[in-house]
Design an enzyme around this catalytic site. Structure first.
Site, mmCIF file in Angstrom:
data_model
loop_
_atom_site.group_PDB
_atom_site.id
_atom_site.type_symbol
_atom_site.label_atom_id
_atom_site.label_comp_id
_atom_site.label_asym_id
_atom_site.label_seq_id
_atom_site.Cartn_x
_atom_site.Cartn_y
_atom_site.Cartn_z
ATOM 1 N N TRP A 1 47.875 42.466 43.694
ATOM 2 C CA TRP A 1 48.723 41.675 44.605
ATOM 3 C C TRP A 1 49.117 40.400 43.857
ATOM 4 C CZ3 TRP A 1 49.843 42.385 50.061
ATOM 5 C CH2 TRP A 1 50.628 41.362 50.593
ATOM 6 N N GLU B 1 44.590 40.301 37.947
ATOM 7 C CA GLU B 1 43.632 39.426 38.634
ATOM 8 C C GLU B 1 42.245 39.759 38.056
ATOM 9 O OE1 GLU B 1 44.207 39.947 43.149
ATOM 10 O OE2 GLU B 1 45.526 41.406 42.222
ATOM 11 N N ASP C 1 46.187 36.084 36.669
ATOM 12 C CA ASP C 1 46.513 35.456 37.947
ATOM 13 C C ASP C 1 45.197 35.066 38.616
ATOM 14 O OD1 ASP C 1 47.113 34.903 40.569
ATOM 15 O OD2 ASP C 1 48.336 36.694 40.913
ATOM 16 N N GLN D 1 43.052 33.223 43.382
ATOM 17 C CA GLN D 1 41.865 33.146 44.238
ATOM 18 C C GLN D 1 40.601 32.806 43.465
ATOM 19 O OE1 GLN D 1 41.367 36.206 47.132
ATOM 20 N NE2 GLN D 1 43.542 36.429 47.499
ATOM 21 N N LYS E 1 46.772 28.993 45.429
ATOM 22 C CA LYS E 1 45.798 28.869 46.523
ATOM 23 C C LYS E 1 44.746 27.757 46.338
ATOM 24 C CE LYS E 1 46.081 33.749 47.836
ATOM 25 N NZ LYS E 1 46.515 33.784 49.223
ATOM 26 N N ARG F 1 36.727 40.832 52.728
ATOM 27 C CA ARG F 1 36.788 39.867 51.629
ATOM 28 C C ARG F 1 36.128 38.599 52.144
ATOM 29 N NH1 ARG F 1 42.638 38.917 49.657
ATOM 30 N NH2 ARG F 1 43.166 38.941 51.863
HETATM 31 C C1 LIG Z 1 45.928 37.091 43.301
HETATM 32 C C2 LIG Z 1 47.123 36.612 44.073
HETATM 33 N N1 LIG Z 1 48.225 36.269 43.411
HETATM 34 C C3 LIG Z 1 49.323 35.821 44.041
HETATM 35 C C4 LIG Z 1 49.349 35.726 45.413
HETATM 36 C C5 LIG Z 1 50.581 35.250 46.097
HETATM 37 O O1 LIG Z 1 50.454 33.922 46.457
HETATM 38 P P1 LIG Z 1 51.433 33.285 47.526
HETATM 39 O O2 LIG Z 1 51.206 34.012 48.798
HETATM 40 O O3 LIG Z 1 51.011 31.843 47.545
HETATM 41 O O4 LIG Z 1 52.812 33.454 47.018
HETATM 42 C C6 LIG Z 1 48.225 36.055 46.154
HETATM 43 C C7 LIG Z 1 48.239 35.956 47.622
HETATM 44 O O5 LIG Z 1 47.439 36.487 48.334
HETATM 45 C C8 LIG Z 1 47.079 36.528 45.468
HETATM 46 O O6 LIG Z 1 45.977 36.882 46.130
#
Ligand SMILES: Cc1ncc(COP(=O)(O)O)c(C=O)c1O
Length: 443
Positions: free
Chosen positions: A137, A210, A243, A246, A272, A404
């Protein structure tokens, strides 16, 4: 009657809100403080997801409140070509935390930061193919959603040309196994890149990953995976984008999750947690990559790039994390939470797996044969909410419902124990009730 049932509120919500996914909790939230949000009856609800996985230092932290008030009165927003001290100071602080990643751009959201990172990788490499995990994601905007495979691909037309995926490693449901049944991620990774090489048109620009796939069901990359992935990228001249929306800023027990593995990405994105609930994101990269991007005319000019207000908040977040020792605390309290959840696994057959790191943990709810039990997961979440605990459940095909659990790093031992008690009670209640989960349906 509970104030949460206010018929005018819910009628207006149904009439005027665009539904954007999932369902709404059956409460009206009036305020939040520390690890609790409070509904219209002033009922405290323990927030085990830090809002949308962001309220790293708890809600309404006095230092954040004071910073917003001060900076709002000084300067909040500027012409994007103007610089202010909070922006340069935050860039310098972040660079010191991630040696090698000396250049920083400050934006607003996670999707936006990934958009900027992918755009940079394409320009710098002169290629366009982007590889991501099958349960990733990365956000809801163009390039970020093209690299998002856990949800939302259908119905929106073509993804970006050159969007490729490999399976996310899953220790609980391994696709490739050693003789003892455990995940053979090396063979899986080799196999996956064999498929990438077959599909690629020779223009591989980057892999975006991630370190712990969160929305994809809390799948942690096994130790050694990230180093092997970086090597796969290097062999192909691709950049590695991590990324850490989180995982960044201490949640997993190190400042950045990649530091456990000793692997520095070419580009790091933060969102975040760096704004602890306010819209702040960062893209970080090496001086070498940024120089090439700049020479090639890199353009990512947005309304809120380099805004002083969110940058000042980012500085306050880093101060709090340092002053309150929150990185070490995430490791310590995470171990307590992990232990408590593991005890629930011993006690309840439906708890199939407990996984994760620091204060970012996943609990997978399954049938006795380990197949997915999404329905039970939803009932547990509803029972927990009724008892004053907010937990997020991910429901993905082929996996059980996965909770989660990522509370603020400021959570106390007592609050962790309260949460664990409520989870146990909720599993018991949901296992016998079979009742449908309440909620205002979004679809
Ligand atoms: C790992 C990761 N990257 C990017 C995003 C996207 O972030 P945003 O919703 O602030 O655009 C999220 C959102 O849940 C995320 O969990």
């Amino acid at each position: 009657m509970s104030r949460n049932q206010d018929p005018a509120f819910w009628a207006a919500a149904r009439k005027h809100l665009i539904r954007y996914g999932g369902s709404f909790d059956p409460a009206i939230i009036e305020r939040a403080e520390g690890c609790f949000v409070f509904d219209a009856d002033e009922r405290p609800i323990l927030d085990f997801t830090s809002g949308q996985m962001s309220a790293l230092v708890g809600h309404s932290h006095p230092h954040i409140v004071a910073t917003v008030q001060r900076q709002m009165g000084a300067v909040a927003h500027l012409f994007s070509g103007m610089l202010s001290r909070p922006v340069v100071n935050l860039a310098e602080r972040l660079a010191a935390l991630a040696p090698g990643l000396d250049r920083v751009m400050l934006l607003s959201t996670g999707a936006e930061s990934n958009e900027a990172a992918i755009r940079m990788a394409k320009l710098v490499t002169g290629r366009h193919e982007i590889v991501a995990f099958s349960k990733s994601w990365h956000g809801m905007t163009g390039a970020a959603s093209s690299a998002t495979y856990s949800a939302g691909r259908k119905g929106y037309g073509p993804a970006m040309v050159g969007s490729l995926t490999i399976p996310a490693p899953n220790t609980f449901r391994p696709r490739f196994r050693h003789a003892d049944g455990s995940l053979d991620w090396k063979t899986e990774l080799d196999d996956a890149f064999g498929l990438i090489d077959s599909q690629s048109v020779g223009c591989l620009a980057a892999f975006i990953a991630e370190p712990i796939l969160s929305s994809g069901g809390l799948l942690e990359l096994p130790l050694g995976y990230l180093a092997a992935l970086k090597e796969k990228c290097r062999e192909r001249g691709m950049l590695l984008i991590l990324d850490e929306a989180q995982t960044g800023i201490g949640r997993t027990g190190t400042m950045f999750a990649f530091q456990r593995d000793g692997v520095t990405p070419d580009i790091l994105t933060l969102s975040k947690t760096i704004g602890a609930g306010l819209p702040l994101a960062a893209v970080m990269t090496t001086a070498e990559i940024e120089d090439i991007a700049h020479e090639k005319g890199y353009l990512f000019y947005t309304t809120h790039v380099s805004d002083p207000l969110p940058a000042a908040v980012g500085l306050a977040v880093l101060d709090i994390v340092e002053e309150e020792g929150l990185v070490a605390r995430a490791g310590r309290l995470g171990a307590r939470l992990f232990e408590g959840l593991s005890q629930l696994k011993q006690r309840f057959d439906c708890v199939g797996d407990v996984r994760g790191r620091g204060l970012m943990l996943g609990v997978e709810i399954v049938n006795p044969d380990r197949s997915a039990d999404h329905e039970l997961g939803s009932r547990i979440a509803a029972e927990a909410f009724r008892r004053g605990l907010s937990m997020n459940i991910v429901k993905l095909p082929g996996m059980g419902g996965v909770f989660r659990i990522a509370p603020p790093l400021t959570i106390s031992e007592e609050e962790i124990d309260i949460g664990l008690r409520i989870i146990a009670q909720s599993i018991e209640a949901a296992s016998v009730s079979g009742a449908r989960a309440p909620g205002i349906a979004a679809e």
